[in-house]
Design an enzyme around this catalytic site. Sequence first.
Site, PDB file in Angstrom:
ATOM      1  N   GLY A 150       4.280  -3.270  -4.097  1.00  0.00           N
ATOM      2  CA  GLY A 150       3.662  -4.109  -5.962  1.00  0.00           C
ATOM      3  C   GLY A 150       3.883  -2.461  -5.890  1.00  0.00           C
ATOM      4  O   GLY A 150       5.048  -2.680  -6.407  1.00  0.00           O
ATOM      5  N   ARG A 151       2.654  -1.638  -6.086  1.00  0.00           N
ATOM      6  CA  ARG A 151       3.418  -0.375  -7.169  1.00  0.00           C
ATOM      7  C   ARG A 151       5.224   0.385  -6.294  1.00  0.00           C
ATOM      8  O   ARG A 151       5.003   0.322  -6.602  1.00  0.00           O
ATOM      9  CB  ARG A 151       1.901   0.697  -6.166  1.00  0.00           C
ATOM     10  CG  ARG A 151       1.889   2.372  -7.044  1.00  0.00           C
ATOM     11  CD  ARG A 151       0.961   2.766  -6.095  1.00  0.00           C
ATOM     12  NE  ARG A 151      -0.294   2.334  -5.886  1.00  0.00           N
ATOM     13  CZ  ARG A 151      -1.229   2.461  -6.651  1.00  0.00           C
ATOM     14  NH1 ARG A 151      -1.482   2.736  -7.795  1.00  0.00           N
ATOM     15  NH2 ARG A 151      -2.871   2.109  -6.522  1.00  0.00           N
ATOM     16  N   ARG A 193      -5.938   3.357 -15.462  1.00  0.00           N
ATOM     17  CA  ARG A 193      -6.288   3.821 -14.004  1.00  0.00           C
ATOM     18  C   ARG A 193      -6.946   5.383 -14.347  1.00  0.00           C
ATOM     19  O   ARG A 193      -7.563   5.800 -13.081  1.00  0.00           O
ATOM     20  CB  ARG A 193      -5.187   4.052 -13.590  1.00  0.00           C
ATOM     21  CG  ARG A 193      -4.088   2.623 -13.301  1.00  0.00           C
ATOM     22  CD  ARG A 193      -3.643   2.449 -12.506  1.00  0.00           C
ATOM     23  NE  ARG A 193      -3.352   2.895 -11.225  1.00  0.00           N
ATOM     24  CZ  ARG A 193      -3.394   4.124 -11.097  1.00  0.00           C
ATOM     25  NH1 ARG A 193      -2.788   4.697 -10.974  1.00  0.00           N
ATOM     26  NH2 ARG A 193      -4.346   3.658  -9.020  1.00  0.00           N
ATOM     27  N   GLY A 203       1.227  -1.421   0.263  1.00  0.00           N
ATOM     28  CA  GLY A 203       0.120   0.253  -0.145  1.00  0.00           C
ATOM     29  C   GLY A 203       1.224   1.454   0.109  1.00  0.00           C
ATOM     30  O   GLY A 203       0.068   2.102  -0.544  1.00  0.00           O
ATOM     31  N   TYR A 206     -10.162   5.543 -11.798  1.00  0.00           N
ATOM     32  CA  TYR A 206      -9.980   6.187 -10.908  1.00  0.00           C
ATOM     33  C   TYR A 206      -9.641   7.335 -10.261  1.00  0.00           C
ATOM     34  O   TYR A 206      -8.719   8.048  -9.294  1.00  0.00           O
ATOM     35  CB  TYR A 206      -8.759   5.202  -9.841  1.00  0.00           C
ATOM     36  CG  TYR A 206      -8.383   4.072  -9.781  1.00  0.00           C
ATOM     37  CD1 TYR A 206      -9.165   3.246  -8.926  1.00  0.00           C
ATOM     38  CD2 TYR A 206      -7.406   3.536 -10.258  1.00  0.00           C
ATOM     39  CE1 TYR A 206      -8.915   1.210  -9.289  1.00  0.00           C
ATOM     40  CE2 TYR A 206      -7.365   1.614 -10.357  1.00  0.00           C
ATOM     41  CZ  TYR A 206      -8.076   0.855  -9.946  1.00  0.00           C
ATOM     42  OH  TYR A 206      -8.135  -0.089  -9.381  1.00  0.00           O
ATOM     43  N   TYR A 216       0.105  -1.392 -12.053  1.00  0.00           N
ATOM     44  CA  TYR A 216      -1.081  -1.666 -12.789  1.00  0.00           C
ATOM     45  C   TYR A 216      -1.969  -0.948 -13.810  1.00  0.00           C
ATOM     46  O   TYR A 216      -2.200  -0.328 -14.451  1.00  0.00           O
ATOM     47  CB  TYR A 216      -1.753  -1.189 -11.258  1.00  0.00           C
ATOM     48  CG  TYR A 216      -1.775  -1.219  -9.848  1.00  0.00           C
ATOM     49  CD1 TYR A 216      -2.405  -2.842  -9.686  1.00  0.00           C
ATOM     50  CD2 TYR A 216      -0.864  -1.012  -8.786  1.00  0.00           C
ATOM     51  CE1 TYR A 216      -2.088  -3.828  -8.528  1.00  0.00           C
ATOM     52  CE2 TYR A 216      -0.923  -1.610  -7.390  1.00  0.00           C
ATOM     53  CZ  TYR A 216      -1.063  -2.992  -7.369  1.00  0.00           C
ATOM     54  OH  TYR A 216      -0.946  -3.224  -6.221  1.00  0.00           O
ATOM     55  N   CYS A 262     -12.921   3.706 -28.887  1.00  0.00           N
ATOM     56  CA  CYS A 262     -14.330   4.393 -28.944  1.00  0.00           C
ATOM     57  C   CYS A 262     -15.304   4.471 -27.928  1.00  0.00           C
ATOM     58  O   CYS A 262     -15.982   3.974 -27.251  1.00  0.00           O
ATOM     59  CB  CYS A 262     -15.444   3.483 -30.282  1.00  0.00           C
ATOM     60  SG  CYS A 262     -16.162   4.395 -30.360  1.00  0.00           S
ATOM     61  N   GLU A 263     -15.019   5.502 -26.658  1.00  0.00           N
ATOM     62  CA  GLU A 263     -15.052   5.699 -25.251  1.00  0.00           C
ATOM     63  C   GLU A 263     -15.017   7.083 -24.817  1.00  0.00           C
ATOM     64  O   GLU A 263     -13.347   7.557 -24.889  1.00  0.00           O
ATOM     65  CB  GLU A 263     -14.708   5.090 -24.490  1.00  0.00           C
ATOM     66  CG  GLU A 263     -14.910   4.774 -23.558  1.00  0.00           C
ATOM     67  CD  GLU A 263     -15.654   4.199 -22.968  1.00  0.00           C
ATOM     68  OE1 GLU A 263     -16.225   3.229 -23.837  1.00  0.00           O
ATOM     69  OE2 GLU A 263     -16.272   3.769 -21.347  1.00  0.00           O
ATOM     70  N   GLU A 303       4.178  -6.620   1.709  1.00  0.00           N
ATOM     71  CA  GLU A 303       3.788  -6.765   0.521  1.00  0.00           C
ATOM     72  C   GLU A 303       4.063  -5.697  -0.703  1.00  0.00           C
ATOM     73  O   GLU A 303       2.839  -5.121  -1.300  1.00  0.00           O
ATOM     74  CB  GLU A 303       2.640  -7.671   0.171  1.00  0.00           C
ATOM     75  CG  GLU A 303       2.446  -8.858   1.036  1.00  0.00           C
ATOM     76  CD  GLU A 303       0.813  -9.304   0.903  1.00  0.00           C
ATOM     77  OE1 GLU A 303       0.630 -10.773   0.991  1.00  0.00           O
ATOM     78  OE2 GLU A 303      -0.108  -8.613   1.049  1.00  0.00           O
TER      79      GLU A 303
END
Length: 433
Positions: free
Chosen positions: A292-293, A330, A248, A334, A390, A361-362, A290
């Site tokens: 990650g990022r 992302r 985190g 987010y 991510y 197409c968004e 742990e």
Amino acid sequence: MRLFGTSKINGKGHLTIGGCDVADLAMQFGTPLYIIDEELVRKNCSIFREGFAADDIDTEVIYASKAFINLAMCKIINEEGLSLDVVSGGELFTALKAGFPPEKIYMHGNNKTYQEIEMAVKAGIGRIVADNLLELELIEEVCRVSNKSVDILLRVNPGIDAHTHAYIQTSKHDSKFGESIFGENIESMLQHLKDSRNICLKGFHCHIGSQIFEEESFYSEADVMMNFLAELKEKTGFVTEELNLGGGFGVYYSKGDRPVDLKICLKNMLEIVKKQAASLGIKQPKVMIEPGRSIIANAGTTIYEVGGVKNTYSGRNYVFVDGGMTDNPRTALYDAKYDAIVANKAAEASAAEFTVAGKCCESGDVLIRDIELPMAEKGDILAVLSTGAYNYSMASNYNRIPRPAVVLVKDGNARLAVKRESYEDIISNDIMI
Ligand code: LLP
């Protein structure tokens, strides 16, 4: 704008990473392209390995592979002496194929299937992190059928309200993960495990969320968990051998982000565990984390070719790139913020404010809203920074867009780690009826 690791601007005014000119990488490997600064990945591993260690406490750093995983990454993580967190059969399969030592693998997930548990048990992985009572029964069943035993941790929820995006908060009382330390379920699970011949409970795991900037959240987590271990011992006599405090740790993406000082934060977390063990009179557990990022985010850069620039009637300047929410969802998911640089004009001053949009197409397919850039034009190479975590792991084939390649750069050399998907790959599972 902040450059990380080996990223520099060379005499030509081009961005270089790992000693490679990004414009050359675009020519050689095509765009979009994920570029990974291998030296920075290894450096980040060593920051955790060295920072989360002390003579008087047993520790382990486990890389959360969901942030970015492929065979090459597993190899690097193993060489750097970290363990590995996997959360699905697919991540476990990748790790095993990469030759990652099974005993250093931790298997997570709130709804593991029988097949995933079977794969983990048969491979002899280090720990399964069990989420709930039903899952304990499933693990028990797999062990009985395959005549194996397994060490586990229980995922618990300490109810810490870490301030981050609601979608990546994991420890609120209504979280889908783990069992609350304030409820009765943990004691029932301990009771259940007393009679188990195949499952050995080593301790507890928690994870309070992701992209957290307040070091206090990590200290409260350690403190609350140590108190929980003491209460549990008092009530049930259970002695906890291992305490996994999850990941985190927030990283810098754009102006205003203030990551914690890892050296200080990691040391303080260990101090809290040691002090609390002594003052509460319980056995000092082995402690794990742990990340990650914080291992991979800043080590990744995605490069795109600019297809054109468009000025709308309302006055918004769009820079169109040849990727988008398919390689980086992302921003859409987010409202994440990124920095970018025109890699072949890295020394030029900014000329205007742009919105970087992808090719999907968004309307929500925007990578960056309102960023100052030099005058971008067709053929320029736009580098979006800190995309290591991510992005590749959350990429999709929406609009049947192939996933980009991944290249590792170091000391002027570029090594392909993941091939670019082809159109043939895209239809490879389709069956014509
Ligand atoms: N351990 C557990 C049990 C986790 O669930 C996670 C992340 C980690 C470790 C690693 O957390 P990190 O150090 O990377 O913050 N897709 C979201 C992030 C989801 C994180 C899920 N769990 C994003 O793009 O921000």
